[in-house]
Scaffold this active site. Structure first.
Site, PDB file in Angstrom:
ATOM      1  N   TRP A   1       0.816  -1.214   0.000  1.00  0.00           N
ATOM      2  CA  TRP A   1       0.000   0.000   0.000  1.00  0.00           C
ATOM      3  C   TRP A   1       0.849   1.263   0.000  1.00  0.00           C
ATOM      4  O   TRP A   1       0.523   2.223  -0.699  1.00  0.00           O
ATOM      5  CB  TRP A   1      -1.005   0.002   1.150  1.00  0.00           C
ATOM      6  CG  TRP A   1      -2.172  -0.885   0.854  1.00  0.00           C
ATOM      7  CD1 TRP A   1      -2.569  -1.994   1.541  1.00  0.00           C
ATOM      8  CD2 TRP A   1      -3.099  -0.750  -0.253  1.00  0.00           C
ATOM      9  NE1 TRP A   1      -3.667  -2.563   0.945  1.00  0.00           N
ATOM     10  CE2 TRP A   1      -4.011  -1.821  -0.155  1.00  0.00           C
ATOM     11  CE3 TRP A   1      -3.229   0.142  -1.304  1.00  0.00           C
ATOM     12  CZ2 TRP A   1      -5.051  -2.015  -1.078  1.00  0.00           C
ATOM     13  CZ3 TRP A   1      -4.253  -0.040  -2.233  1.00  0.00           C
ATOM     14  CH2 TRP A   1      -5.149  -1.107  -2.110  1.00  0.00           C
TER      15      TRP A   1
ATOM     16  N   ASP B   1      -1.387   6.655   6.394  1.00  0.00           N
ATOM     17  CA  ASP B   1      -2.490   5.817   5.915  1.00  0.00           C
ATOM     18  C   ASP B   1      -2.773   4.786   7.006  1.00  0.00           C
ATOM     19  O   ASP B   1      -1.992   3.866   7.226  1.00  0.00           O
ATOM     20  CB  ASP B   1      -2.072   5.135   4.606  1.00  0.00           C
ATOM     21  CG  ASP B   1      -3.175   4.240   4.028  1.00  0.00           C
ATOM     22  OD1 ASP B   1      -4.216   4.055   4.697  1.00  0.00           O
ATOM     23  OD2 ASP B   1      -2.980   3.720   2.914  1.00  0.00           O
TER      24      ASP B   1
ATOM     25  N   LYS C   1     -12.431  -1.268   6.163  1.00  0.00           N
ATOM     26  CA  LYS C   1     -11.645  -2.244   6.912  1.00  0.00           C
ATOM     27  C   LYS C   1     -12.129  -2.277   8.353  1.00  0.00           C
ATOM     28  O   LYS C   1     -12.667  -3.270   8.818  1.00  0.00           O
ATOM     29  CB  LYS C   1     -10.149  -1.897   6.867  1.00  0.00           C
ATOM     30  CG  LYS C   1      -9.620  -1.522   5.486  1.00  0.00           C
ATOM     31  CD  LYS C   1      -9.545  -2.691   4.530  1.00  0.00           C
ATOM     32  CE  LYS C   1      -9.320  -2.323   3.066  1.00  0.00           C
ATOM     33  NZ  LYS C   1      -8.156  -1.545   2.731  1.00  0.00           N
TER      34      LYS C   1
HETATM   35  C1  LIG Z   1      -7.599  -0.993   1.446  1.00  0.00           C
HETATM   36  C2  LIG Z   1      -6.475  -0.051   1.577  1.00  0.00           C
HETATM   37  C3  LIG Z   1      -6.286   1.002   0.669  1.00  0.00           C
HETATM   38  C4  LIG Z   1      -7.177   1.213  -0.531  1.00  0.00           C
HETATM   39  O1  LIG Z   1      -8.420   1.665  -0.180  1.00  0.00           O
HETATM   40  P1  LIG Z   1      -9.523   2.023  -1.299  1.00  0.00           P
HETATM   41  O2  LIG Z   1     -10.723   2.301  -0.487  1.00  0.00           O
HETATM   42  O3  LIG Z   1      -9.669   0.830  -2.195  1.00  0.00           O
HETATM   43  O4  LIG Z   1      -9.058   3.214  -2.046  1.00  0.00           O
HETATM   44  C5  LIG Z   1      -5.216   1.856   0.869  1.00  0.00           C
HETATM   45  N1  LIG Z   1      -4.394   1.709   1.917  1.00  0.00           N
HETATM   46  C6  LIG Z   1      -4.547   0.712   2.811  1.00  0.00           C
HETATM   47  C7  LIG Z   1      -3.605   0.585   3.953  1.00  0.00           C
HETATM   48  C8  LIG Z   1      -5.597  -0.195   2.670  1.00  0.00           C
HETATM   49  O5  LIG Z   1      -5.760  -1.185   3.566  1.00  0.00           O
END
Ligand SMILES: *Cc1c(COP(=O)(O)O)cnc(C)c1O
Length: 357
Positions: free
Chosen positions: A101, A169, A193
């Site tokens: 990511w 993030d 998540k």
């Molecule tokens: C799932 C995830 C993303 C992507 O998220 P989207 O909603 O598909 O844009 C980005 N960073 C992390 C750490 C993730 O777990």
């Protein structure tokens, strides 16, 4: 309906009590005669939902007053692009790559300016020693992914970035443990998540960082414009915000993130301790950087993978297949995964190992 446990990395399991409450309120929210989906986002009813959702999030994470909370669309990947657009302001930015990511974040950001990868783990099994990070004092920000959902790597501490704001993030572990928001410039997290349904991305941003946006930032992604308009430059994802609000209420009822953290430690320890106790399975992540939320593991004999997944499914243990870039298995055990779900997984893993020795 048979009892199942859902180990999906996202969209992921939600607390059953939240889903039941949404079901009960589906046709008539608090006597309004309508579903939250049908309400004007500017009406009194929805504004009260939005205000309570934000207030509960602020309570849960102890968000200081000089941070704005935004409820945006586009997911974390849209924010990957909007972070440089809102923050670079002609400078460069530092990125640390600890998994798929954060690697993706670099790719999305590079279109908008000078992006320096100042540390990278190889393979994605650990967080590089802070002392080895080649930080630039003049960077507009330092970007990290504090929990790598695909690789199963979680930060156990924060680097000292001096005056450079840290942008994190936290999509896959926000609200799983207490954090000190004041250590960050920006925190962002896609909801699907550990928060609620897909379609909502939370952005928590320090007020003084709202004046650096490029002139070309689209209105819906312009953090300052969104913060001045209660996240209503466009129609926000109203139903996703409502469900997120129910999840925040549920978290407060559990006792908040301090209590949830203890449960998460107990669940993760149960699974890691079992994996470490047998050579039938293994996890490759440096112990202190093992994620409490996303636990990838491999069978010693990978020719048994399909049998393992079929057996797991027959036992109601769903979505355990690892990400295609990593292979093997992955158990995502977010806040809403009960301890009993991890127990059921470990019991299945034990009996599968016994019958395939
Ligand atoms: C799932 C995830 C993303 C992507 O998220 P989207 O909603 O598909 O844009 C980005 N960073 C992390 C750490 C993730 O777990």
């Amino acid at each position: 309906m048979a009892k199942i446990y859902n180990f999906s990395a996202g969209p992921a399991v939600l607390p059953p009590s939240v889903l039941k409450r949404a079901q009960a309120e589906m046709l008539d929210w608090h006597g309004t005669g309508m579903s939250v989906m049908e309400m004007s986002h500017r009406g009194k009813a929805f504004l009260s939902i939005l205000a309570k959702t934000e207030a509960d999030l602020r309570t849960l994470l102890n968000v200081p007053d000089h941070y704005k909370v935004l409820f945006l669309q586009g997911g974390a990947i849209a924010e990957n692009a909007m972070i440089p657009l809102n923050l670079l302001n002609g400078k460069s930015a530092d990125y640390v790559v600890t998994g798929s990511w954060s690697e993706r974040s670099v790719k999305e950001a590079k279109m908008f300016g000078e992006i320096n990868v100042v540390a990278k783990s190889q393979p994605f099994h650990y967080v590089p020693d802070f002392a080895s990070w080649k930080l630039n004092k003049d960077a507009a920000y330092l970007h990290i992914c504090t929990n790598e959902t695909i690789d199963g790597v979680e930060f156990d501490a924060l680097p000292n970035a001096g005056n450079v704001p840290i942008v994190a993030d936290m999509s896959s572990h926000i609200l799983s443990r207490p954090i000190d928001v004041s250590q960050y410039g920006v925190i962002y997290a896609g909801a699907q998540k550990n928060i609620g349904p897909a379609g909502l991305c939370l952005v928590i941003v320090r007020e003084d960082l709202l004046n650096q946006a490029a002139p070309i930032v689209p209105g819906v992604f312009h953090w300052k414009a969104q913060s001045e308009n209660q996240s209503m430059v466009n129609t926000p994802p109203t139903y996703a915000i409502y469900i997120a609000g129910l999840v925040f209420e549920w978290l407060l009822e559990q006792g908040g993130v301090e209590v949830i953290e203890q449960q998460n430690i107990a669940k993760a320890s149960l699974l890691y301790d079992y994996i470490d106790s047998t050579d039938f399975y293994r996890n490759d992540i440096l112990v202190r950087h093992r994620s409490r939320m996303n636990i990838p593991f491999f069978l010693k004999d990978e020719s048994l993978n399909d049998d393992f997944l079929a057996g797991a499914e027959a036992n109601g243990l769903l979505q355990l297949k690892g990400h295609r870039s990593v292979g093997g298995m992955r158990a995502s055990i977010y806040n809403a995964m009960p301890f009993a779900g991890v127990q059921a997984l470990v019991e299945f893993m034990q009996s599968f190992a016994q019958s395939h020795q």
